[in-house]
Design a protein around this motif. Structure first.
Motif, PDB file in Angstrom:
ATOM      1  N   ALA A 112      34.521  59.272 -60.071  1.00  0.00           N
ATOM      2  CA  ALA A 112      34.061  58.423 -58.960  1.00  0.00           C
ATOM      3  C   ALA A 112      34.595  58.917 -57.617  1.00  0.00           C
ATOM      4  O   ALA A 112      33.893  58.838 -56.608  1.00  0.00           O
ATOM      5  CB  ALA A 112      34.480  56.983 -59.203  1.00  0.00           C
ATOM      6  N   ARG A 113      35.811  59.436 -57.599  1.00  0.00           N
ATOM      7  CA  ARG A 113      36.387  59.924 -56.335  1.00  0.00           C
ATOM      8  C   ARG A 113      35.580  61.080 -55.744  1.00  0.00           C
ATOM      9  O   ARG A 113      35.623  61.318 -54.548  1.00  0.00           O
ATOM     10  CB  ARG A 113      37.820  60.386 -56.556  1.00  0.00           C
ATOM     11  CG  ARG A 113      38.811  59.269 -56.584  1.00  0.00           C
ATOM     12  CD  ARG A 113      40.253  59.807 -56.623  1.00  0.00           C
ATOM     13  NE  ARG A 113      41.177  58.701 -56.743  1.00  0.00           N
ATOM     14  CZ  ARG A 113      41.807  58.377 -57.871  1.00  0.00           C
ATOM     15  NH1 ARG A 113      41.632  59.084 -58.964  1.00  0.00           N
ATOM     16  NH2 ARG A 113      42.622  57.350 -57.889  1.00  0.00           N
ATOM     17  N   SER A 114      34.862  61.785 -56.576  1.00  0.00           N
ATOM     18  CA  SER A 114      34.089  62.929 -56.088  1.00  0.00           C
ATOM     19  C   SER A 114      32.672  62.558 -55.657  1.00  0.00           C
ATOM     20  O   SER A 114      31.909  63.419 -55.232  1.00  0.00           O
ATOM     21  CB  SER A 114      34.034  64.022 -57.167  1.00  0.00           C
ATOM     22  OG  SER A 114      33.283  63.596 -58.296  1.00  0.00           O
ATOM     23  N   TRP A 115      32.305  61.280 -55.745  1.00  0.00           N
ATOM     24  CA  TRP A 115      30.957  60.823 -55.347  1.00  0.00           C
ATOM     25  C   TRP A 115      30.736  61.149 -53.871  1.00  0.00           C
ATOM     26  O   TRP A 115      31.515  60.738 -53.019  1.00  0.00           O
ATOM     27  CB  TRP A 115      30.816  59.328 -55.611  1.00  0.00           C
ATOM     28  CG  TRP A 115      29.512  58.754 -55.151  1.00  0.00           C
ATOM     29  CD1 TRP A 115      29.345  57.825 -54.173  1.00  0.00           C
ATOM     30  CD2 TRP A 115      28.202  59.060 -55.628  1.00  0.00           C
ATOM     31  NE1 TRP A 115      28.010  57.541 -54.016  1.00  0.00           N
ATOM     32  CE2 TRP A 115      27.278  58.286 -54.889  1.00  0.00           C
ATOM     33  CE3 TRP A 115      27.707  59.931 -56.593  1.00  0.00           C
ATOM     34  CZ2 TRP A 115      25.910  58.338 -55.102  1.00  0.00           C
ATOM     35  CZ3 TRP A 115      26.336  59.989 -56.803  1.00  0.00           C
ATOM     36  CH2 TRP A 115      25.460  59.202 -56.069  1.00  0.00           C
ATOM     37  N   PRO A 116      29.647  61.871 -53.532  1.00  0.00           N
ATOM     38  CA  PRO A 116      29.466  62.352 -52.164  1.00  0.00           C
ATOM     39  C   PRO A 116      28.629  61.462 -51.250  1.00  0.00           C
ATOM     40  O   PRO A 116      28.369  61.838 -50.107  1.00  0.00           O
ATOM     41  CB  PRO A 116      28.737  63.682 -52.395  1.00  0.00           C
ATOM     42  CG  PRO A 116      27.878  63.411 -53.588  1.00  0.00           C
ATOM     43  CD  PRO A 116      28.713  62.510 -54.466  1.00  0.00           C
ATOM     44  N   ALA A 117      28.199  60.307 -51.702  1.00  0.00           N
ATOM     45  CA  ALA A 117      27.250  59.546 -50.889  1.00  0.00           C
ATOM     46  C   ALA A 117      27.835  58.195 -50.481  1.00  0.00           C
ATOM     47  O   ALA A 117      28.782  58.152 -49.717  1.00  0.00           O
ATOM     48  CB  ALA A 117      25.929  59.404 -51.632  1.00  0.00           C
ATOM     49  N   CYS A 118      27.278  57.110 -50.971  1.00  0.00           N
ATOM     50  CA  CYS A 118      27.679  55.755 -50.572  1.00  0.00           C
ATOM     51  C   CYS A 118      29.201  55.638 -50.493  1.00  0.00           C
ATOM     52  O   CYS A 118      29.906  56.207 -51.311  1.00  0.00           O
ATOM     53  CB  CYS A 118      27.170  54.728 -51.574  1.00  0.00           C
ATOM     54  SG  CYS A 118      25.445  54.854 -51.982  1.00  0.00           S
ATOM     55  N   PRO A 119      29.705  54.835 -49.541  1.00  0.00           N
ATOM     56  CA  PRO A 119      31.141  54.769 -49.339  1.00  0.00           C
ATOM     57  C   PRO A 119      31.904  53.881 -50.321  1.00  0.00           C
ATOM     58  O   PRO A 119      33.119  53.828 -50.277  1.00  0.00           O
ATOM     59  CB  PRO A 119      31.265  54.212 -47.924  1.00  0.00           C
ATOM     60  CG  PRO A 119      30.047  53.379 -47.757  1.00  0.00           C
ATOM     61  CD  PRO A 119      28.971  54.097 -48.514  1.00  0.00           C
ATOM     62  N   VAL A 120      31.202  53.198 -51.214  1.00  0.00           N
ATOM     63  CA  VAL A 120      31.868  52.326 -52.172  1.00  0.00           C
ATOM     64  C   VAL A 120      31.308  52.608 -53.554  1.00  0.00           C
ATOM     65  O   VAL A 120      30.091  52.703 -53.734  1.00  0.00           O
ATOM     66  CB  VAL A 120      31.635  50.828 -51.827  1.00  0.00           C
ATOM     67  CG1 VAL A 120      32.295  49.917 -52.852  1.00  0.00           C
ATOM     68  CG2 VAL A 120      32.123  50.509 -50.420  1.00  0.00           C
TER      69      VAL A 120
END
Length: 113
Positions: free
Chosen positions: A97-105
């Motif tokens: 999840a920490r590497s998710w590049p889009a939405c801020p939450v």
């Protein structure tokens, strides 16, 4: 263990995305596609949700069930999509999840069963 990662848009994120020119927006979308490719071995299912104005809400807490149009929760943050992942533990889910590049939450929730 299975978890669902719920990707949450904020009004600021939506405004920033809308303000991008086409090449910049294409790069943003490409980074999301790359994230899915990078984590394909743990993702068991994923989907992008239609905008909140297409939602139908069924409220069961007000006596008779009430069907409403529009956003399904009260608030300015909207779940725009999700990915179901199968990983060893919460630590691995957090790493992904920490590497998710889009939405801020990103909300991480274990799947029952």
């Amino acid at each position: 263990m299975k978890y669902v990662l719920m990707f949450v848009d904020t009004p600021q994120f939506a405004a920033d995305l809308a303000a991008m020119d086409e090449p910049e927006r294409n790069r943003a979308y490409a980074s999301v596609q790359q994230w899915f490719a990078d984590h394909h071995d743990t993702i068991t299912h994923h989907a992008y949700l239609m905008p909140p104005d297409t939602a139908t809400t069924l409220r069961l807490d007000r006596g008779e069930p009430l069907v409403c149009d529009g956003p399904f929760v009260e608030g300015k943050e909207i779940i725009s999509g999700y990915a179901e992942i199968e990983v060893a533990d919460l630590d691995e889910a957090l790493r992904i999840a920490r590497s998710w590049p889009a939405c801020p939450v990103v909300e991480i929730r274990p799947i029952a069963g």
